[in-house]
Design an enzyme around this catalytic site. Sequence first.
Site, PDB file in Angstrom:
ATOM      1  N   GLU A 286       6.895  -2.654  -7.140  1.00 54.18           N
ATOM      2  CA  GLU A 286       6.959  -1.208  -7.366  1.00 54.18           C
ATOM      3  C   GLU A 286       8.344  -0.723  -7.785  1.00 54.18           C
ATOM      4  OE1 GLU A 286       5.481  -2.578  -4.768  1.00 54.18           O
ATOM      5  OE2 GLU A 286       3.457  -1.754  -4.570  1.00 54.18           O
TER       6      GLU A 286
ATOM      7  N   PHE B 155      -3.158   2.214   8.950  1.00 55.01           N
ATOM      8  CA  PHE B 155      -2.747   1.082   8.119  1.00 55.01           C
ATOM      9  C   PHE B 155      -2.080   1.589   6.837  1.00 55.01           C
ATOM     10  CE2 PHE B 155      -3.849  -2.084   4.757  1.00 55.01           C
ATOM     11  CZ  PHE B 155      -2.975  -3.067   5.194  1.00 55.01           C
ATOM     12  N   GLN B 156      -0.920   1.061   6.548  1.00 54.61           N
ATOM     13  CA  GLN B 156      -0.126   1.432   5.370  1.00 54.61           C
ATOM     14  C   GLN B 156       0.221   2.909   5.332  1.00 54.61           C
ATOM     15  OE1 GLN B 156      -2.049  -0.426   1.934  1.00 54.61           O
ATOM     16  NE2 GLN B 156      -0.799  -2.245   2.318  1.00 54.61           N
TER      17      GLN B 156
ATOM     18  N   LYS C   3      -5.805   9.700   0.286  1.00 53.01           N
ATOM     19  CA  LYS C   3      -6.923   9.059  -0.386  1.00 53.01           C
ATOM     20  C   LYS C   3      -8.172   9.948  -0.424  1.00 53.01           C
ATOM     21  CE  LYS C   3      -9.448   4.717  -0.651  1.00 53.01           C
ATOM     22  NZ  LYS C   3      -9.623   3.362  -0.112  1.00 53.01           N
TER      23      LYS C   3
END
Lengths: 573, 168
Positions: free
Chosen positions: A55, A117-118, A167
């Site tokens: 990234e 998570f993440q 998301k």
Amino acid sequence: MEQSTKKITGAEILIRCLHEENVEFVFGYPGGAVLHIYDAIFHQDKFKHILVRHEQAALHAADAYSRSTGKVGVALVTSGPGATNAVTGIATAYMDSIPMVIISGQVPTYAIGEDAFQECDTVGITRPCVKHNFLVKDVKDIASTIKKAFYVAASGRPGPVLVDIPKDITADTCEFDYPATVHLRSYNPVTKGHLGQIKKALKLLTEAKRPMVYSGGGVVLGDASAHLIKLVQSLGIPITSTLMGLGGFPASDAKFLGMLGMHGTYEANMAMQECDVLLAVGARFDDRVIGNTKHFLSHPRTIIHIDIDPSSISKRVKIDVPIVGDVKSVLADMNELIATEKPAQNNSALAAWLQQIEAWRGKKCLNFAQSSEFIKPQYVIQKLHEVTKGDAFVTSDVGQHQMWAAQYYNFDKPRRWINSGGLGTMGVGLPYAMGVQFAYPDAQVACVTGEGSIQMNIQELSTCAQYHLPIKVIMLNNRYLGMVRQWQEFFYENRYSESYMDSLPNFVKLAEAYGHVGMQITKPEDVEGALKEAFAMKSRFVFMDFITDQKENVFPMIQNGKGLSEMILAEDL
Amino acid sequence: MTTHATRHIISLLMENESGALSRVAGLFSARGYNIESLTVAATEDPTLSRMTIVTSGSEAVIEQIIKQLNKLVDVVKVLDLNDGKFIERELMLVKVKATSAFRDEMKRMCDIFRGRIIDVADGSFTIELTGSGNKLDAFIESLDKAAILETVRTGASGIGRGDRILKI
Ligand SMILES: Cc1ncc(C[n+]2csc(CCOP(=O)(O)OP(=O)(O)O)c2C)c(N)n1
Ligand SMILES: [Mg+2]
């Protein structure tokens, strides 16, 4: 304005926004939080998505796309590690005021704060290194937020803007309505400079005995090069440039004194110190430029400063005539005043000043001892200039090689010299070259790097293979973290603590492993031929490993804490 | 230009959005500016927050602080109250020992400083006092240290005098 009554997903809306902004390239890397977005990308072909290998490289490539074109660079990363990997790239762009929009995925809104998570607080982590950032909490806000992001990134003093999108928001649906205009009551960057101040500045400049222009990255970013050239030519006064401003004024012009600062030329630094009226344009008097501030201020001079950012004015040095405004517009106003008022100048004083400058120039501070045994790094850059006819885009990493590229390539055009000035980020060189090559597929793009720096983003050799980028890597391999070693030589009595590069890979084989052409050049007499050969391979990526003189140093050099006129020259040693 | 640090009260209006406060607080810590106090609350227009920051620095530093605050994209307006006449007020709540021997003395001190006793318990009073920071300091100074059980201060709020108005 595009409108439709059909409900589409947040991910599709985002893609439509990027289309509305005429985005050509999105540099990115997928992951869980951005899967909906990647699916929407799959269904479109208006912009090209470039899949990098890390990234950080996506950010640097988008940054260089912007630096070389003036357009907003766009990067897309996933949440958590995707975002943290992007931070170095964001901070690099921020320090050099590069307009970018970074889209980061985030965990779903209902999971935020639960150490999902993440998950990471991307808005929090990036806050100090973005111009602005947003967390989108409703699908209805995506379009207006993206509109604002592009506007804020590109206007005023440009900079990176991050939009963090959870998301679930990219799965939610609503109608797409891209705002035609944007207005933020809290954000109104000034553009026009104050005419009274501009008149005052011009009077000072024309009456000056020892006038001088000091031009910075703002001239390049503000596309003010033509106006600057006109001003300098009509007044006939000398000009120097910062590292970031190189190319803003043609290096081949006699009025140009070369770069100033820590590794600036003797004539530029002396003139900067001894001028009586200084016009600073889109520059910020940073520590690498003026050296010891007290020493700089010990010499009286009147300073005029044109900058789009009021906070750049009188930040490190008190300014006598501040002009807040877009450099291009202010310089245009100045040129118009000169054309209409034809102010008289102090010609005899100016002639004496120019003569003094020629005497300083006579020192030929960039001369270096040629060797028949070792390749001199400066020589490689001189030959690079010749072989590319001075017309390449040159990206660099950070270190001695960067300074040599800046000193010896002699940039005549703006947006040709792409490097990390403010943050000084090793590892930018190769991804910078990618960003430029995507923007200009037919141009000659050279990445001047060191064996230390290149290894910080070496994985991008794979990206270059995937997209057939015909970049030429010019690696000045001194087997040292040369800039660190140089400081250790000067300030730590040659104690080369951890600055030696051991266990280097066979770069030729490494390049070949990725399907590229690799070359190693060890003899001075082979330099020119090898460069010609490499640049003749117009469609190939060529990795050139120049084994250079190990202990060459960058001169002139101003030691930490010393003043502009206290340079160490090569001839002094 | 003075190079010694002076105390300044800076008022600003900013978009009432989550994260706005951390942008200001982050700016001060990142650039090493000093914050004596910072208060913030929504205004009569709920889309705007008003913040009062008490800081100190040389003239050059204060000038930079104002410019850097203005540079924040969410900040609508910034005013250095010290550029003109202004009123500064801070609220303090002090819980003091008020056992029988102390009770009258405490009441008297409170009256002198025009405070109000807003809670009375067996062994303690809670006093509310409003004024400039100096006045609140003076009150604390005048009390017997041993009598102070707890103090809480809001930090200063400031407003320009007369027609000096910070509004959009
Ligand atoms: C990410 C990062 N880490 C560390 C540094 C500090 N640093 C500046 S120059 C330099 C040496 C660079 O070595 P190389 O790429 O071989 O270039 P050279 O100076 O030898 O030309 C280092 C370690 C940096 N600028 N960036
Ligand atoms: Mg090296």
